[in-house]
Design a protein around this motif. Structure first.
Motif, PDB file in Angstrom:
ATOM      1  N   PRO A  70      28.131  46.423   0.103  1.00 58.22           N
ATOM      2  CA  PRO A  70      28.105  46.664   1.556  1.00 58.22           C
ATOM      3  C   PRO A  70      28.768  45.567   2.379  1.00 58.22           C
ATOM      4  N   ASN A  71      28.515  44.301   2.047  1.00 58.66           N
ATOM      5  CA  ASN A  71      29.056  43.204   2.855  1.00 58.66           C
ATOM      6  C   ASN A  71      30.584  43.203   2.845  1.00 58.66           C
ATOM      7  N   THR A  72      31.170  43.479   1.693  1.00 58.28           N
ATOM      8  CA  THR A  72      32.630  43.485   1.562  1.00 58.28           C
ATOM      9  C   THR A  72      33.229  44.666   2.314  1.00 58.28           C
ATOM     10  N   VAL A  73      32.581  45.810   2.207  1.00 58.70           N
ATOM     11  CA  VAL A  73      33.094  47.008   2.893  1.00 58.70           C
ATOM     12  C   VAL A  73      32.963  46.836   4.420  1.00 58.70           C
ATOM     13  N   ARG A  74      31.859  46.212   4.851  1.00 55.95           N
ATOM     14  CA  ARG A  74      31.704  45.958   6.302  1.00 55.95           C
ATOM     15  C   ARG A  74      32.875  45.108   6.809  1.00 55.95           C
ATOM     16  N   GLY A  75      33.194  44.051   6.058  1.00 51.31           N
ATOM     17  CA  GLY A  75      34.293  43.151   6.451  1.00 51.31           C
ATOM     18  C   GLY A  75      35.649  43.849   6.399  1.00 51.31           C
ATOM     19  N   ALA A  76      35.862  44.661   5.368  1.00 50.01           N
ATOM     20  CA  ALA A  76      37.141  45.377   5.237  1.00 50.01           C
ATOM     21  C   ALA A  76      37.323  46.334   6.413  1.00 50.01           C
ATOM     22  N   MET A  77      36.237  47.010   6.790  1.00 50.46           N
ATOM     23  CA  MET A  77      36.319  47.945   7.914  1.00 50.46           C
ATOM     24  C   MET A  77      36.559  47.201   9.231  1.00 50.46           C
ATOM     25  N   ARG A  78      35.992  46.004   9.330  1.00 53.17           N
ATOM     26  CA  ARG A  78      36.233  45.194  10.531  1.00 53.17           C
ATOM     27  C   ARG A  78      37.730  44.884  10.644  1.00 53.17           C
ATOM     28  N   SER A  79      38.369  44.591   9.510  1.00 51.88           N
ATOM     29  CA  SER A  79      39.819  44.323   9.525  1.00 51.88           C
ATOM     30  C   SER A  79      40.589  45.580   9.910  1.00 51.88           C
ATOM     31  N   LEU A  80      40.173  46.743   9.382  1.00 54.11           N
ATOM     32  CA  LEU A  80      40.887  47.989   9.683  1.00 54.11           C
ATOM     33  C   LEU A  80      40.709  48.398  11.143  1.00 54.11           C
ATOM     34  N   ARG A  81      39.556  48.017  11.708  1.00 49.92           N
ATOM     35  CA  ARG A  81      39.249  48.356  13.104  1.00 49.92           C
ATOM     36  C   ARG A  81      40.369  47.881  14.029  1.00 49.92           C
ATOM     37  N   ALA A  82      40.964  46.743  13.708  1.00 52.00           N
ATOM     38  CA  ALA A  82      42.012  46.167  14.557  1.00 52.00           C
ATOM     39  C   ALA A  82      43.292  47.010  14.527  1.00 52.00           C
ATOM     40  N   LEU A  83      43.396  47.925  13.550  1.00 47.60           N
ATOM     41  CA  LEU A  83      44.631  48.702  13.401  1.00 47.60           C
ATOM     42  C   LEU A  83      44.694  49.945  14.281  1.00 47.60           C
ATOM     43  N   ASP A  84      43.592  50.267  14.958  1.00 51.84           N
ATOM     44  CA  ASP A  84      43.590  51.412  15.868  1.00 51.84           C
ATOM     45  C   ASP A  84      43.933  52.724  15.150  1.00 51.84           C
ATOM     46  N   ILE A  85      43.356  52.905  13.953  1.00 54.21           N
ATOM     47  CA  ILE A  85      43.556  54.165  13.230  1.00 54.21           C
ATOM     48  C   ILE A  85      42.632  55.235  13.810  1.00 54.21           C
ATOM     49  N   ASP A  86      42.817  56.475  13.380  1.00 61.05           N
ATOM     50  CA  ASP A  86      42.013  57.582  13.919  1.00 61.05           C
ATOM     51  C   ASP A  86      40.982  58.097  12.919  1.00 61.05           C
ATOM     52  N   MET A  87      41.246  57.851  11.622  1.00 58.98           N
ATOM     53  CA  MET A  87      40.325  58.339  10.591  1.00 58.98           C
ATOM     54  C   MET A  87      40.476  57.454   9.360  1.00 58.98           C
ATOM     55  N   CYS A  88      39.357  57.189   8.651  1.00 56.58           N
ATOM     56  CA  CYS A  88      39.455  56.440   7.394  1.00 56.58           C
ATOM     57  C   CYS A  88      38.344  56.936   6.476  1.00 56.58           C
ATOM     58  N   ASN A  89      38.282  56.371   5.271  1.00 60.20           N
ATOM     59  CA  ASN A  89      37.299  56.924   4.337  1.00 60.20           C
ATOM     60  C   ASN A  89      36.751  55.898   3.345  1.00 60.20           C
ATOM     61  N   VAL A  90      35.636  56.288   2.710  1.00 55.23           N
ATOM     62  CA  VAL A  90      34.984  55.487   1.668  1.00 55.23           C
ATOM     63  C   VAL A  90      34.571  56.448   0.553  1.00 55.23           C
ATOM     64  N   HIS A  91      34.184  55.877  -0.591  1.00 58.44           N
ATOM     65  CA  HIS A  91      33.596  56.700  -1.656  1.00 58.44           C
ATOM     66  C   HIS A  91      32.093  56.823  -1.413  1.00 58.44           C
ATOM     67  N   ALA A  92      31.578  58.031  -1.357  1.00 57.63           N
ATOM     68  CA  ALA A  92      30.132  58.217  -1.187  1.00 57.63           C
ATOM     69  C   ALA A  92      29.364  57.607  -2.361  1.00 57.63           C
ATOM     70  N   ALA A  93      30.031  57.454  -3.508  1.00 54.00           N
ATOM     71  CA  ALA A  93      29.374  56.883  -4.690  1.00 54.00           C
ATOM     72  C   ALA A  93      28.951  55.429  -4.456  1.00 54.00           C
ATOM     73  N   GLY A  94      29.482  54.793  -3.405  1.00 50.33           N
ATOM     74  CA  GLY A  94      29.068  53.420  -3.073  1.00 50.33           C
ATOM     75  C   GLY A  94      27.649  53.353  -2.528  1.00 50.33           C
ATOM     76  N   GLY A  95      27.083  54.510  -2.181  1.00 50.61           N
ATOM     77  CA  GLY A  95      25.691  54.558  -1.728  1.00 50.61           C
ATOM     78  C   GLY A  95      25.539  54.453  -0.221  1.00 50.61           C
ATOM     79  N   ARG A  96      24.307  54.776   0.218  1.00 49.34           N
ATOM     80  CA  ARG A  96      24.043  54.835   1.667  1.00 49.34           C
ATOM     81  C   ARG A  96      24.218  53.510   2.370  1.00 49.34           C
ATOM     82  N   ALA A  97      23.708  52.417   1.758  1.00 46.87           N
ATOM     83  CA  ALA A  97      23.796  51.102   2.423  1.00 46.87           C
ATOM     84  C   ALA A  97      25.261  50.719   2.617  1.00 46.87           C
ATOM     85  N   MET A  98      26.103  51.050   1.622  1.00 48.89           N
ATOM     86  CA  MET A  98      27.525  50.729   1.754  1.00 48.89           C
ATOM     87  C   MET A  98      28.151  51.555   2.877  1.00 48.89           C
ATOM     88  N   MET A  99      27.778  52.830   2.957  1.00 49.32           N
ATOM     89  CA  MET A  99      28.363  53.689   4.008  1.00 49.32           C
ATOM     90  C   MET A  99      27.890  53.243   5.398  1.00 49.32           C
TER      91      MET A  99
END
Ligand code: C5P
Length: 236
Positions: A70-99
């Motif tokens: 979860p901590n790594t995915v939170r940080g990665a998404m923070r980096s992507l946030r700066a890109l002003d994208i409209d849609m992105c995705n994760v693997h549900a297999a990472g579990g609820r806390a990661m999502m």
């Protein structure tokens, strides 16, 4: 939180480099299709290609399928946030806390964020692999629906799935839960490497929210005509 969205055709820009991608998009003139950028292009060109395509006015689905703690995915998404994208995705297999961490990382200070969806099971995973390699003994459909429910509970907006699964996903997760569906072909005889394919018109009938179309547009002798045909068959 549910984010307003409109049905659309997303072109999968599976090109090896930025130049080919920008040349391809230039064919569309002043039209600005919604585009999907995947790992191949992102890893070769980096965030710059996202900024360039965004600057031209396209909506972008950044298909990086994040899957980590979860901590790594939170940080990665923070980096992507700066890109002003409209849609992105994760693997549900990472579990609820990661999502949940992914949603947190992606959310801007004003509470807004891009759409975030989950991959349930890859379409390349067969029921045999699910059972004998991944040691998941429940049937594929049950696994997909359970992962979709986890994604919804974690605050995600939807899932990537086959158009043939859309009805069941909407029944289980609600009509407002977005379904983004690849595996689209004009004729069900043109499969390439897709195992189960659906036409844009059938995807519309089955209730898909977005169709993702790659080779039927990118490999067509008339990409703009093929894109317009998808739009008119899917949206009307
Ligand atoms: O060329 P084609 O229309 O088959 O491209 C479909 C796109 O959707 C590709 O970018 C592929 O990676 C993506 N995709 C898929 N099946 C999934 C998830 C993503 O085909 N389950």
């Amino acid at each position: 939180m549910s984010i307003k969205h409109e049905k659309d055709v997303i072109i999968a820009c599976d090109f090896p480099d930025g130049e080919k991608t920008l040349d391809f998009l230039a064919l569309f003139g002043s039209e600005r299709p919604f585009v999907k950028i995947g790992m191949e292009l992102f890893y070769s060109e980096g965030p710059d290609i996202v900024k360039k395509i965004k600057a031209r006015g396209h909506k972008i689905f950044l298909d990086l399928k994040l899957h980590d703690i979860p901590n790594t995915v939170r940080g990665a998404m923070r980096s992507l946030r700066a890109l002003d994208i409209d849609m992105c995705n994760v693997h549900a297999a990472g579990g609820r806390a990661m999502m949940e961490a992914a949603v947190e990382g992606l959310t801007r200070h004003d509470g807004s964020r891009p759409l975030i969806i989950a991959v349930t099971q890859l379409t390349s995973t067969s029921p045999e692999v699910l059972q004998h390699e991944l040691l998941i003994s429940r049937p594929m459909d049950e696994v997909v629906m359970s992962y979709a429910q986890n994604a919804r509970a974690a605050g995600l907006d939807g899932v990537v799935c086959s158009p043939l699964e859309v009805k069941h996903v909407h029944e289980v997760c609600g009509e407002d839960f977005i379904t983004v569906t690849p595996g689209i072909r004009f004729s069900c005889c043109d499969m390439d490497d897709q195992a189960r394919v659906t036409t844009p018109a059938l995807a519309r009938e089955l209730g898909s929210d977005y169709i993702v179309v790659g080779r039927p547009i990118t490999a067509s002798p008339d990409p703009v005509g093929a894109y317009r045909r998808c739009l008119s068959n899917f949206i009307g």
